[in-house]
Write a protein that holds these residues in place. Structure first.
Motif: not given
Length: 527
Positions: A265, A273, A320-321, A346
């Motif tokens: 990422v 984030h 977010n991720v 990740y």
């Protein structure tokens, strides 16, 4: 590739150790970190699953179990057209099987949950799918949806799909799939799954409900407004303590880099984030010591302003991720998370981020991988003497070797020798030309290149003539490739489940659930 023995320090527990399941369960029972109201969560899930037709009694029973404190095995994916690639199906299968096995290990109820990443806004990743065309199945065809400009940055769940768009995709599906005894009913089901579905996420959820509702799979959409309201306290914590979020994310990234890996990422120290959601779409939120800024906007907003906006409209915020797994832990008592290879990579950055909120990472269960080999492909493999390794790992090399064997003996060597001989003949001529004028040598080199190009042209024409003579056989090689390596990729990353539902019916999926498939293993299924 991530090697488990090198990255073990980034994960606190392992799926293949029974004692780790017991320790994870004991920790969940005693954990006191910030958690969502489980009764309100169950109500939200109940409403959403009813909306998408996931009404099997086993689903309702699992939601009731959540009210009573059951653990969860969860995994997620973006909402793809007609379900997206096969790996989505295998992830759902792994979630269901892992929940059953966890329940047996722990002697308590563990329910399977599929997290639809409807808040993602990269529509181009999910607006299409691939099927094999017609009876031969040697061509890969793409079916896709378009998105209108006003929704360019909208969440997938917030991007409307019109009846006309669905109709186009259904027509393409009907045109491309070969006629089988299952096809009429399958097309009727596809029509049912899309009728009145306002978004890809809704149709995707309906498909999961159809295929896996009987196995008790609970589905949820991360963009569901009911969940956003429940997530409000966690978003407030992420905003208030955003410096800790950013520091933890950066620490995790650096730890992975020290192990010699490239972080999966990309982010920098200014990223909060989190995303802000408004009429312009879903845009990254940036953070600094004096407030927050939506990427692309000039002005900044103070923390009190952001918290007031969160209080008024929680749907204006999105993970977010990096923060999504933490939000997942806030919502559910997650005993295990089912992840694909890229996700595991990740997640190696998240240990410190979980710790910010007094959380520990759940057990990571690698998704089961499957390659399906149908009867026709199996027969073609046998016809051309391909073993499994050759078919899966060396197909193009095997094809080239097969075609090469059809050439007259020594023909390739003769072409190579001819080019070498011409070059050798020209060497003394070029030296002699240099004695006249350097420009003559250059002219001679140009002349040599043209002669060699003519030999190469003859060689290509020879290969084309040979391929023409064996066109039918090469078409069969193409079918093998289309089935096992569509678009040059792994089958599960390209082909859609409708290819197999059309040939074998929905029993194809139920059979997968009943197979004793182990997490992280790659199975070859002959069918």
């Amino acid at each position: 590739m991530y090697e488990p023995h090198k990255t073990a320090e980034r994960f606190e527990v392992r799926y293949d150790r029974d004692q780790d399941w017991q320790s994870r369960a004991a920790w969940l029972d005693s954990a006191s970190h910030l958690k969502a109201d489980k009764l309100a969560l169950a109500e939200a899930l109940e409403a959403y699953n009813r909306k998408v037709g996931n009404t099997d009694p086993r689903v309702a029973s699992h939601i009731d179990s959540l009210r009573e404190g059951a653990f969860v095995v969860v995994g997620g994916q973006q909402a793809g057209l007609f379900g997206g690639p096969l790996l989505v199906i295998y992830k759902a299968v792994t979630i269901i099987r892992a929940a059953k096995e966890a329940a047996a290990k722990l002697n308590r109820t563990v329910v399977p949950v599929f997290w639809i990443a409807g808040e993602d806004h990269d529509f181009d990743e999910v607006n299409h799918t691939y099927v094999t065309e017609g009876e031969t199945g040697s061509q890969i065809k793409k079916i896709s949806l378009s998105r209108e400009a006003p929704y360019a940055q909208a969440m997938v769940s917030g991007t409307p799909i019109t009846p006309a768009q669905w109709s186009h995709c259904l027509d393409e599906l009907a045109r491309l799939l070969p006629d089988t005894s299952f096809k009429p009913g399958l097309l009727d089901k596809a029509q049912e799954l899309t009728a009145g579905a306002g978004s890809l996420s809704e149709s995707f959820a309906r498909l999961l409900a159809w295929l896996f509702g009987a196995h008790g799979l609970i589905v949820m959409d991360a963009a569901d407004p009911s969940l956003r309201k429940l997530e409000q306290p966690m978003f407030a914590a992420m905003l208030t303590g955003n410096r800790a979020v950013r520091d933890a994310a950066l620490t995790g990234k650096q730890a992975v880099e020290r192990l010699g890996y490239e972080p999966q990422v990309a982010f920098d120290a200014s990223m909060a984030h989190l995303f802000a959601v408004d009429r312009h779409g879903r845009r990254p939120l940036l953070a600094s010591e004096d407030g927050f800024q939506v990427k692309g906007e000039a002005g900044k907003r103070s923390l009190p302003d952001m918290l007031a906006r969160l209080e008024e409209k929680p749907e204006d915020f999105s993970n977010n991720v990096m923060t999504r797994p933490v939000m997942q832990e806030y919502l559910f008592p997650v005993v295990a998370a089912v992840l694909g290879p890229g996700e595991i990579a990740y997640w190696g950055m998240l240990k410190e981020l979980f710790a910010v909120y007094g959380m520990k990472m759940p057990i990571i269960v690698p998704r089961t991988e499957v390659t399906v080999i149908d009867a026709s492909t199996s027969k073609l493999m046998a016809k051309y003497g391909l073993d499994l390794d050759q078919a899966l790992l060396q197909l193009e090399e095997s094809r080239q070797s097969w075609l090469m064997a059809k050439k007259p003996a020594g023909l390739n060597d003769r072409f190579a020798d001819t080019k070498k001989h011409i070059s050798r003949l020209y060497d003394p001529l070029l030296d002699a030309l240099s004695g006249i004028h350097e420009g003559m040598r250059q002219l001679g080199q140009s002349n040599l290149r043209k002669l060699l190009e003519q030999v190469e042209y003859l060689e290509r024409r020879t290969d084309a003539e040979l391929a023409g003579r064996h066109a039918r056989a090469l078409g069969q090689w193409s079918r093998i490739a289309a089935q096992l390596h569509p678009l040059g990729k792994r089958q599960e990353r390209v082909l859609n489940v409708f290819v197999y539902l059309n040939s074998y019916g929905s029993d194809f999926v139920h059979m997968l659930v009943e197979q004793p498939l182990q997490p992280g293993a790659h199975y070859v299924m002959y069918i």
